[in-house]
Scaffold this active site. Structure first.
Site, PDB file in Angstrom:
ATOM      1  N   LYS A  47      32.655  51.436  38.412  1.00  0.00           N
ATOM      2  CA  LYS A  47      32.792  52.006  37.072  1.00  0.00           C
ATOM      3  C   LYS A  47      31.461  52.444  36.470  1.00  0.00           C
ATOM      4  CE  LYS A  47      37.251  51.248  36.970  1.00  0.00           C
ATOM      5  NZ  LYS A  47      38.209  52.365  37.038  1.00  0.00           N
ATOM      6  N   SER A 261      40.506  43.048  43.535  1.00  0.00           N
ATOM      7  CA  SER A 261      41.090  44.374  43.755  1.00  0.00           C
ATOM      8  C   SER A 261      40.535  45.002  45.028  1.00  0.00           C
ATOM      9  CB  SER A 261      40.833  45.285  42.552  1.00  0.00           C
ATOM     10  OG  SER A 261      39.453  45.458  42.330  1.00  0.00           O
TER      11      SER A 261
END
Length: 300
Positions: A47, A261
């Site tokens: 991110k 994840s």
């Protein structure tokens, strides 16, 4: 290697081949599984790329200026990355996050100077997004809106996709990514499909009942506007147990301390490997495992 500023250290992350996890079965089919280590970014996740991109480009368009207040709902990684980017660029950052996400994430956001608002666990990310919209409607700040901001997938089209193509020398056949905001998978897919339309793009989604940070299956009303269904060839569901077990294996057997994840994406990559041959399969290690230590996923 020396960089002019911390923001110049974002991207160009390593791509490494797995050496041990189910390696006999993988090699028997002529496959290789490669991990894109996005935890090597300065704020520790994939991110970092869209966070800086969204702030920088909004500033270039004159939509925001240093000193403004930015508001963003987040499940963690985007919030941390935005907190870092806001510190670099001189913005006040308010982050809204469900209360059940890991304490490490919250502490890291605060360390970068962000202000944090927690929403009830029962409301999930949907409640965080609703509160952010309400605050913006009251004039309390500007939302970058990672879920609808084209600067999110755009940076992956411009950087992550080209890096994968160059690092694999164009041999990549499958790309596997966890799906949260869907910025990574959408942007990378657009680039790779332009290079080779036969490359398969596979998204990891949570199975029913699973709560895996960074992987979401959104209700239709909350589906990210940046998501392009045509960019994803296949969706594969991951259970909580499979993701958490794989996170432990990834650290113990490969020495890669990734988040849950990321482990879910690896689990999917292994399912893909079991049904294809002579494939180069890349999955994204979205972040680092140290921001999940308080969750009990890893041994105490």
């Amino acid at each position: 290697m020396q960089f002019p500023t911390i923001e110049d250290a974002i991207g160009n992350t390593p791509l490494v081949a797995l050496q041990r996890i189910d390696i006999d079965a993988v090699r028997a089919r002529g496959n290789v599984i490669l991990a894109k280590l996005e935890g090597n970014n300065p704020a520790g996740s994939v991110k970092d790329r869209p966070a800086l991109s969204m702030i920088q480009r909004a500033q270039e368009r004159g939509e925001i200026k240093p000193g403004d207040t930015l508001i963003e709902p987040t499940s963690g990684n985007t919030g941390i990355a935005l907190a870092m980017a806001a510190a670099i660029k001189g913005y006040r950052m308010i982050l809204i996050m469900p209360e059940d996400l890991s304490i490490e994430r919250a502490q890291t956001m605060k360390a970068f100077g962000a202000e944090l608002i927690l929403t009830p666990k029962s409301g999930g990310m949907e409640a965080a997004r609703d509160l952010a919209d309400a605050m913006v409607a009251k004039g309390e700040g500007v939302i970058l809106n990672q879920f609808a901001n084209e600067d999110n997938p755009r940076i992956h089209y411009e950087t992550t996709g080209p890096e994968l193509w160059e690092q694999t020398k164009g041999t990549i056949t499958h790309f596997v990514s966890a799906m949260g905001t869907t910025g990574t998978i959408t942007g990378v897919s657009r680039f790779l499909k332009k290079k080779n339309p036969d490359i398969r793009i596979i998204g990891a989604q949570p199975a029913d009942g699973a709560r895996i940070p960074g992987i979401r299956k959104w209700p239709q009303a909350y589906l990210p506007k940046i998501y392009d269904p045509k960019a994803v060839d296949e969706l594969v569901s991951v259970t909580q147990d499979d993701a958490e077990n794989m996170a432990r294996r990834l650290a113990r057997e490969e020495g890669i301390f990734g988040g849950i994840s990321a482990a879910g994406a690896l689990w999917v990559a292994l399912q893909v490997s079991a049904r294809v041959e002579n494939a180069t399969i890349v999955f994204v290690v979205c972040d680092r495992g140290d921001r999940y230590l308080s969750t009990g996923v890893f041994p105490a």
